[in-house]
Design an enzyme around this catalytic site. Sequence first.
Site, PDB file in Angstrom:
ATOM      1  N   CYS A 124       0.840  -1.205   0.000  1.00  0.00           N
ATOM      2  CA  CYS A 124       0.000   0.000   0.000  1.00  0.00           C
ATOM      3  C   CYS A 124       0.873   1.253   0.000  1.00  0.00           C
ATOM      4  CB  CYS A 124      -0.934  -0.034   1.208  1.00  0.00           C
ATOM      5  SG  CYS A 124      -2.164   1.264   1.236  1.00  0.00           S
ATOM      6  N   CYS A 125       1.919   1.267   0.862  1.00  0.00           N
ATOM      7  CA  CYS A 125       2.830   2.420   0.898  1.00  0.00           C
ATOM      8  C   CYS A 125       3.570   2.568  -0.431  1.00  0.00           C
ATOM      9  CB  CYS A 125       3.856   2.270   2.025  1.00  0.00           C
ATOM     10  SG  CYS A 125       3.269   2.809   3.639  1.00  0.00           S
ATOM     11  N   CYS A 207      -1.260   8.293   7.581  1.00  0.00           N
ATOM     12  CA  CYS A 207      -2.607   8.052   7.063  1.00  0.00           C
ATOM     13  C   CYS A 207      -3.555   7.680   8.209  1.00  0.00           C
ATOM     14  CB  CYS A 207      -2.581   6.904   6.065  1.00  0.00           C
ATOM     15  SG  CYS A 207      -1.623   7.235   4.582  1.00  0.00           S
ATOM     16  N   CYS A 210      -3.483   3.979   9.415  1.00  0.00           N
ATOM     17  CA  CYS A 210      -2.248   3.408   9.978  1.00  0.00           C
ATOM     18  C   CYS A 210      -1.658   4.267  11.091  1.00  0.00           C
ATOM     19  CB  CYS A 210      -1.215   3.232   8.876  1.00  0.00           C
ATOM     20  SG  CYS A 210      -1.788   2.166   7.551  1.00  0.00           S
ATOM     21  N   CYS A 233       7.823   4.129   5.855  1.00  0.00           N
ATOM     22  CA  CYS A 233       7.011   3.884   4.673  1.00  0.00           C
ATOM     23  C   CYS A 233       7.875   3.607   3.449  1.00  0.00           C
ATOM     24  CB  CYS A 233       6.076   5.048   4.411  1.00  0.00           C
ATOM     25  SG  CYS A 233       6.859   6.632   4.500  1.00  0.00           S
TER      26      CYS A 233
HETATM   27  S1  SF4 Z   1       0.459   4.562   5.692  1.00  0.00           S
HETATM   28 FE1  SF4 Z   1      -1.124   2.937   5.544  1.00  0.00          FE
HETATM   29  S2  SF4 Z   1      -2.830   3.759   4.292  1.00  0.00           S
HETATM   30 FE2  SF4 Z   1      -1.020   5.107   4.057  1.00  0.00          FE
HETATM   31  S3  SF4 Z   1      -0.043   4.393   2.208  1.00  0.00           S
HETATM   32 FE3  SF4 Z   1       0.981   3.322   3.897  1.00  0.00          FE
HETATM   33  S4  SF4 Z   1      -0.171   1.423   4.270  1.00  0.00           S
HETATM   34 FE4  SF4 Z   1      -1.405   2.741   2.902  1.00  0.00          FE
END
Ligand code: SF4
Length: 246
Positions: A124-125, A207, A210, A233
Amino acid sequence: MNDRVLHHASERQALVESIQGAAETWSPQQVLNWAFERFGNRVAISSAFGAEGMVLIDMASRLRTDFRLFTIDTEFLFPETYNLMDRIEQKYGIAIDRAYSVLSPEEQEGMEGPELWARDPDRCCNLRKVEPLRRKLSELSAWITSIRRDQTSSRSSARRIDWDTKFGLVKVNPIVDWTAKQVWRYIHDHGVPYNELHNQDYPSIGCTHCTRAVRPGEDPRAGRWPGFAKTECGLHIIEPLSTPLE
Ligand code: SF4
């Protein structure tokens, strides 16, 4: 020698090596000035508008009115963060350049299934932060960050001026040796705006999916990716300087 003649990454890396030692004695303002003078409009501040980032933005605004500032907008940020972005643009008279993932949150869900952050936060990151950052950095010769050495173990060896082997450009870290206490002293002394969530036990803010508030006695970054070993991240992982460039 200015950036116009530093066409190749190898030349910029040599520049970093020649100045890195001396720069360790410079003030944050001297580091910022060096970056602005050396790289002109090919350097930009990268910020997610944490307390450290706000210090840097305020410092830069006292040196230049036309500095570049960008953020990676994952589209999953807190309302308080979007509100702070509006306040920054108003107070400092600058436009924040927002870099987005090529996938909207809906498209990501369609391709990856629901709540990717809960199953594979690295992926996701990568989709929402690392890939947009890579695209943004490809426009630049140098980027300025507000990382501090004592934030995570992977940041502990960062220098004021570094060669970023991961993204292939100069990385400038003006307050790398500051403590959290110095950051907050600067904010209070200079009336710098900051994210309201800092007053609600969120020392580190990312985010919504998270990030949680920390409990008394917890590490300041314990509220990031709770339940996962992840602490970064992927934007500020330091890799060895010997990585081939081009
Ligand atoms: S912090 Fe969480 S929601 Fe944001 S990009 Fe990374 S995994 Fe995705």
